[in-house]
Enzyme design. Structure first.
Site, PDB file in Angstrom:
ATOM      1  N   LYS A  21      -3.765 -60.063 -19.143  1.00 12.73           N
ATOM      2  CA  LYS A  21      -3.541 -59.999 -20.586  1.00 12.73           C
ATOM      3  C   LYS A  21      -3.560 -61.416 -21.141  1.00 12.73           C
ATOM      4  CE  LYS A  21       0.495 -57.971 -20.654  1.00 12.73           C
ATOM      5  NZ  LYS A  21       1.826 -57.451 -21.080  1.00 12.73           N
TER       6      LYS A  21
ATOM      7  N   LYS B 222      -5.615 -50.520 -19.968  1.00 14.15           N
ATOM      8  CA  LYS B 222      -4.444 -50.275 -20.814  1.00 14.15           C
ATOM      9  C   LYS B 222      -4.807 -50.463 -22.286  1.00 14.15           C
ATOM     10  CE  LYS B 222      -0.857 -52.592 -19.561  1.00 14.15           C
ATOM     11  NZ  LYS B 222      -0.155 -53.818 -19.106  1.00 14.15           N
TER      12      LYS B 222
END
Length: 251
Positions: free
Chosen positions: A29, A87
């Site tokens: 991320k 995700k």
């Protein structure tokens, strides 16, 4: 319970590799772009190459808007780059129907390319602060879209934590709803070792952390430390053992 760790650079991924025996999933991320901020495709590829081949790599595609086509392309980019867990933060979805529409597009884009990839629909424990879908709607969104897991995180990283917004009994209901639909249940949001007791007891499948294993507990300025990963795993294992025999762990 699986341990997901979120490095934000190749250098941090190498630190994760040093602690590979203590973690289960390496999550890519970009914290400065949001709670589930998306990193660059080349960073996903480089991190995939940096960590052991037997460790799955997950990647966030962002705190996404209600734009199914845009999000589907982003998700495809993540899986093509080497991620096997994809995700999606349903930041801009204000109704369950919007969430389902986005997630169905993501599931199709990802599974057409790699059927064994796992798609994760993520809501936010502090949804009331940003106006997105209710946290307890996320398992149904995931199930109706064909996703594999439902997740909760926190959108605003201001020192408040998962249980500050969604108390343990509500998180337990989230986990129950996910399991009833045959989904994995993942929980994150400034989780600390002190949270591991209730997370274990409620049957959480995946716990996601960053700050708890960073120097100084700082998810932005701190760097992931292998010894902190090892310590977090040791505490997870202790709670798992004591839960298995019905003895409450003492923090």
């Amino acid at each position: 319970m699986l341990l997901l760790i979120s490095p934000d650079s190749v250098e941090e991924a190498l630190d994760c590799a040093k602690a590979a025996e203590h973690l289960d999933i390496v999550d890519v991320k970009k914290p400065d772009e949001g709670s589930l901020g998306a990193n660059f495709p080349w960073v996903i590829r480089e991190i995939r190459d940096a960590v052991p081949a037997d460790k799955p790599v997950s990647a966030t595609v962002g705190d996404v808007p209600y734009k199914p086509g845009t999000v589907a392309q982003a998700a495809l980019g993540a899986v093509v780059s080497g991620a096997t867990y994809i995700k999606v933060g349903l930041y801009g979805c204000t109704t369950p129907d919007q969430g389902i529409e986005v997630m169905r597009a993501v599931v199709r884009a990802v599974k057409d390319h790699r059927p064994d990839a796992l798609v994760v629909a993520s809501g936010y424990a502090d949804a009331h602060r940003i106006g997105c879908v209710n946290p307890l709607a996320v398992p149904d969104i995931a199930a109706r879209s064909g996703a594999d897991a439902a997740m909760l995180d926190t959108a605003i990283k201001d020192g408040t934590r998962l249980f500050d917004h969604v108390p343990p009994e509500v998180c337990a209901e989230f986990v129950r709803l996910a399991h009833t639909s045959g989904l994995l249940a993942a929980l994150a949001g400034s989780v600390t070792q002190a949270d591991l007791g209730p997370l274990t007891h409620m049957g959480t499948d995946i716990v996601g952390v960053r700050g708890a294993v960073c120097e100084g507990g700082d998810r932005n300025a701190g760097r992931i430390q292998p010894h902190l990963v090892a310590a977090f795993r040791a505490e997870m294992d202790r709670h798992a053992r004591e839960h298995a025999v019905g003895v409450p762990a003492v923090n």
